[in-house]
Design an enzyme around this catalytic site. Structure first.
Site, short mmCIF file in Angstrom:
data_model
loop_
_atom_site.label_atom_id
_atom_site.label_comp_id
_atom_site.label_asym_id
_atom_site.label_seq_id
_atom_site.Cartn_x
_atom_site.Cartn_y
_atom_site.Cartn_z
N GLY A 1 0.86 -1.18 0.00
CA GLY A 1 0.00 0.00 0.00
C GLY A 1 0.89 1.22 0.00
O GLY A 1 1.88 1.27 -0.72
N SER B 1 5.84 -5.43 -1.08
CA SER B 1 5.81 -4.02 -1.49
C SER B 1 6.13 -3.08 -0.30
O SER B 1 7.24 -3.12 0.19
CB SER B 1 4.44 -3.74 -2.11
OG SER B 1 4.44 -2.53 -2.80
N ALA B 2 5.19 -2.27 0.18
CA ALA B 2 5.48 -1.38 1.32
C ALA B 2 5.95 -2.17 2.54
O ALA B 2 6.83 -1.73 3.28
CB ALA B 2 4.25 -0.56 1.67
N HIS C 1 8.88 -3.25 -6.78
CA HIS C 1 8.27 -2.96 -8.09
C HIS C 1 9.28 -2.27 -9.01
O HIS C 1 8.91 -1.37 -9.77
CB HIS C 1 7.03 -2.04 -7.96
CG HIS C 1 5.92 -2.58 -7.11
ND1 HIS C 1 5.02 -3.51 -7.56
CD2 HIS C 1 5.55 -2.32 -5.83
CE1 HIS C 1 4.16 -3.79 -6.59
NE2 HIS C 1 4.46 -3.09 -5.53
N GLU D 1 9.16 -7.28 -9.98
CA GLU D 1 7.95 -8.03 -9.60
C GLU D 1 8.14 -9.51 -9.91
O GLU D 1 8.38 -9.87 -11.07
CB GLU D 1 6.74 -7.46 -10.32
CG GLU D 1 6.44 -6.03 -9.86
CD GLU D 1 5.27 -5.40 -10.61
OE1 GLU D 1 4.83 -5.96 -11.64
OE2 GLU D 1 4.79 -4.34 -10.16
#
Lengths: 239, 239
Positions: free
Chosen positions: A90, A122-123, A159, A194
């Site tokens: 997020g 991700s985050a 990413h 990714e």
């Protein structure tokens, strides 16, 4: 002994949430019955409850129960008692702000250092680095600090995107942005594409997945690292 | 009376630096002999001197001299004595950090409110909004605040990019990021595409260039604004 999976993304194009990495997760969390989920990064503004439900439905496939950190009155205790921890993706500014707000940044780092299996996407991966300063996210909220968990001795750019040679867009490429970071910071940065993830066992940090990753070091030409590379050597480069 | 040109980008694909907007700039700075250039955003890590030289060589074509703010011992005095001001693009976190470090954020805002003609491109445009929280840049340095000049009653997203429908990349689109911003902030955000600029004369804010711009308001469906639209109505929407 530290035991982390640090993934660039939760989802591959055309795939379902966590689908590509689920066999790894089954192994990673094999000694857990239940996972503590940290939903603070709220991708697209989704609520804590909805985000946790989404994760719950996927982990059910590998017989793991999931509880959201927001469901506990005492988040410090919840982290210390967790059998396994997953921090979802997020907005990194939001995630880091909330971790500081609830005074759990150090608690979380200590829990993972003590061996609680951790998954980040991700985050949730970004925060395992020394700072969040190589995030791609928008600064939608002002965190009290950019310092993060420091579970690996470098920073991540999840990413990671190669420059699009057909693009007519004049905004900075990811590589230019990381070069700007290195004008002011000596911390190495790993561009994690990714489908790639890091497998951390103690001090050993191994690149997994089928892709190469791009390593940026201050004042040096970036290099491509093959899958299977051991990245623990970056721990000896720090100033 | 405020007098600003706020451009999405300095450079169009295939064009030279400031080339597309140079006829506008000749008019904009017609009463100036010399421009004060703020090089703090340092795109790609370029030095203050090199960045200023680059700007100098372009402004020479319209017979304007250029001095860099870093050349002055007293930056407050330099801003107050300027005939015209240009803040160039680069990294917004760095630009904002430096403006606070030299105590010129308010000084710059006051100078422009008092009528000194201002040009911003990219990061130099971003700072004309209420906050820098809709920048695309990487947080390479921790600024003391995200608050910026507040010369227009909304925020900007320069280099605005429409979602690429052919992309297999799973990172957030620009629209998703702005939606996340609006989970926590009620400030309208204007996505300004490359080649567009805002012409500000007093309280009148007009969209220029050939493209439409995308306006995001909290809890509303984004709308496309035609070139020539007057955006001053956004000043009455603020809470």
């Amino acid at each position: 002994m530290k035991n982390l999976i640090i993934a660039s993304t939760s989802t591959l194009h055309g795939g379902d949430y966590l689908e590509y990495i689920l066999p790894e997760l089954e192994l990673h969390f094999q000694n857990c019955k239940s996972i503590l989920f940290i939903p603070f990064a709220r991708p697209g503004g989704i609520s804590h409850d909805d985000y946790t439900e989404k994760v719950k439905s996927v982990f059910a496939k590998i017989n793991l129960d999931v509880k959201g950190l927001h469901e506990f009155e005492n988040p410090v205790e919840a982290i210390n008692k967790a059998e396994g921890i997953f921090t979802g993706g997020g907005n990194t500014f939001l995630l880091v702000s909330q971790l500081y707000k609830f005074n759990v940044m150090t608690v979380l780092a200590d829990a993972v250092k003590n061996g609680i299996p951790y998954l980040g996407t991700s985050a949730g991966s970004n925060i395992t680095g020394l700072s969040m300063q190589t995030t791609n996210d928008m600064p939608i909220i002002y965190p009290p600090s950019f310092q993060t968990l420091g579970l690996i001795p470098f920073n991540l750019n999840p990413h990671y995107l190669d420059p699009d040679t057909n693009s007519t867009h004049m905004g900075e490429t990811r590589e230019t942005r990381i070069k700007e970071f290195h004008q002011f910071n000596s911390i190495p940065v790993l561009g994690l594409r990714e489908g790639s993830w890091l497998d951390v066992k103690g001090d050993k940090i191994v690149l997994k997945g089928t892709l190469t990753a791009r390593l940026f070091k201050q004042n040096q030409i970036p290099e491509e690292l093959e899958s299977g590379s051991d990245l623990s050597f970056l721990g000896t480069l720090q100033v």
